[in-house]
Design a protein around this motif. Structure first.
Motif, PDB file in Angstrom:
ATOM      1  N   VAL A   9       0.743  -1.246   0.116  1.00  0.00           N
ATOM      2  CA  VAL A   9      -0.140   0.003   0.108  1.00  0.00           C
ATOM      3  C   VAL A   9       0.843   1.102   0.102  1.00  0.00           C
ATOM      4  N   GLU A  10       1.971   1.255   0.765  1.00  0.00           N
ATOM      5  CA  GLU A  10       3.005   2.361   0.849  1.00  0.00           C
ATOM      6  C   GLU A  10       3.323   2.649  -0.504  1.00  0.00           C
ATOM      7  N   GLY A  11       3.978   1.548  -1.113  1.00  0.00           N
ATOM      8  CA  GLY A  11       4.354   1.688  -2.447  1.00  0.00           C
ATOM      9  C   GLY A  11       3.307   2.335  -3.619  1.00  0.00           C
ATOM     10  N   LEU A  25      -8.417  -3.849  -2.888  1.00  0.00           N
ATOM     11  CA  LEU A  25      -9.435  -3.359  -1.878  1.00  0.00           C
ATOM     12  C   LEU A  25     -10.648  -4.327  -2.335  1.00  0.00           C
ATOM     13  N   VAL A  26     -10.807  -4.183  -3.583  1.00  0.00           N
ATOM     14  CA  VAL A  26     -12.184  -5.057  -4.178  1.00  0.00           C
ATOM     15  C   VAL A  26     -11.670  -6.577  -3.982  1.00  0.00           C
ATOM     16  N   SER A  51      -9.818  -8.362   7.142  1.00  0.00           N
ATOM     17  CA  SER A  51     -10.100  -7.411   7.725  1.00  0.00           C
ATOM     18  C   SER A  51      -9.286  -6.096   8.035  1.00  0.00           C
ATOM     19  N   GLU A  52      -8.273  -6.703   8.481  1.00  0.00           N
ATOM     20  CA  GLU A  52      -7.020  -5.997   9.018  1.00  0.00           C
ATOM     21  C   GLU A  52      -6.462  -5.412   7.640  1.00  0.00           C
ATOM     22  N   GLU A  53      -6.120  -6.051   6.442  1.00  0.00           N
ATOM     23  CA  GLU A  53      -5.553  -5.888   5.366  1.00  0.00           C
ATOM     24  C   GLU A  53      -6.677  -4.606   4.538  1.00  0.00           C
ATOM     25  N   ILE A  56      -6.127  -1.202   6.266  1.00  0.00           N
ATOM     26  CA  ILE A  56      -4.744  -0.686   5.627  1.00  0.00           C
ATOM     27  C   ILE A  56      -4.881  -0.106   4.149  1.00  0.00           C
ATOM     28  N   ILE A  57      -5.560  -0.768   3.373  1.00  0.00           N
ATOM     29  CA  ILE A  57      -5.908  -0.281   1.995  1.00  0.00           C
ATOM     30  C   ILE A  57      -6.571   1.033   2.123  1.00  0.00           C
TER      31      ILE A  57
END
Length: 67
Positions: A9-11, A25-26, A51-53, A56-57
């Motif tokens: 995600v940072e990238g 996300l989808v 859910s955690e990912e 983050i997204i």
């Protein structure tokens, strides 16, 4: 895996790649929907991870300028 998701995600945020983040996300939302309908096993750990990912997204998408 969530550290991996954070780095990815940072990238994408650095590259301002909203489409890639949206696709991630989808995909995870679809996996989450599928897991919630699974029977015969306990999917709670996988559901928690997804859910955690997703969080983050979504946080990464929130940092990008609105379209």
């Amino acid at each position: 895996m969530s550290r991996s998701a954070e780095l990815i995600v940072e990238g994408y945020v650095r590259l301002d790649d909203r489409d890639a983040l949206h696709d991630m996300l989808v995909h995870r939302q679809d996996l989450l929907r599928q897991l919630t309908s699974v029977t015969g096993i306990d999917p709670n750990q996988a559901i928690a991870q997804l859910s955690e990912e997703i969080a983050i997204i979504e946080a990464g998408l929130a940092t990008l300028a609105p379209e």
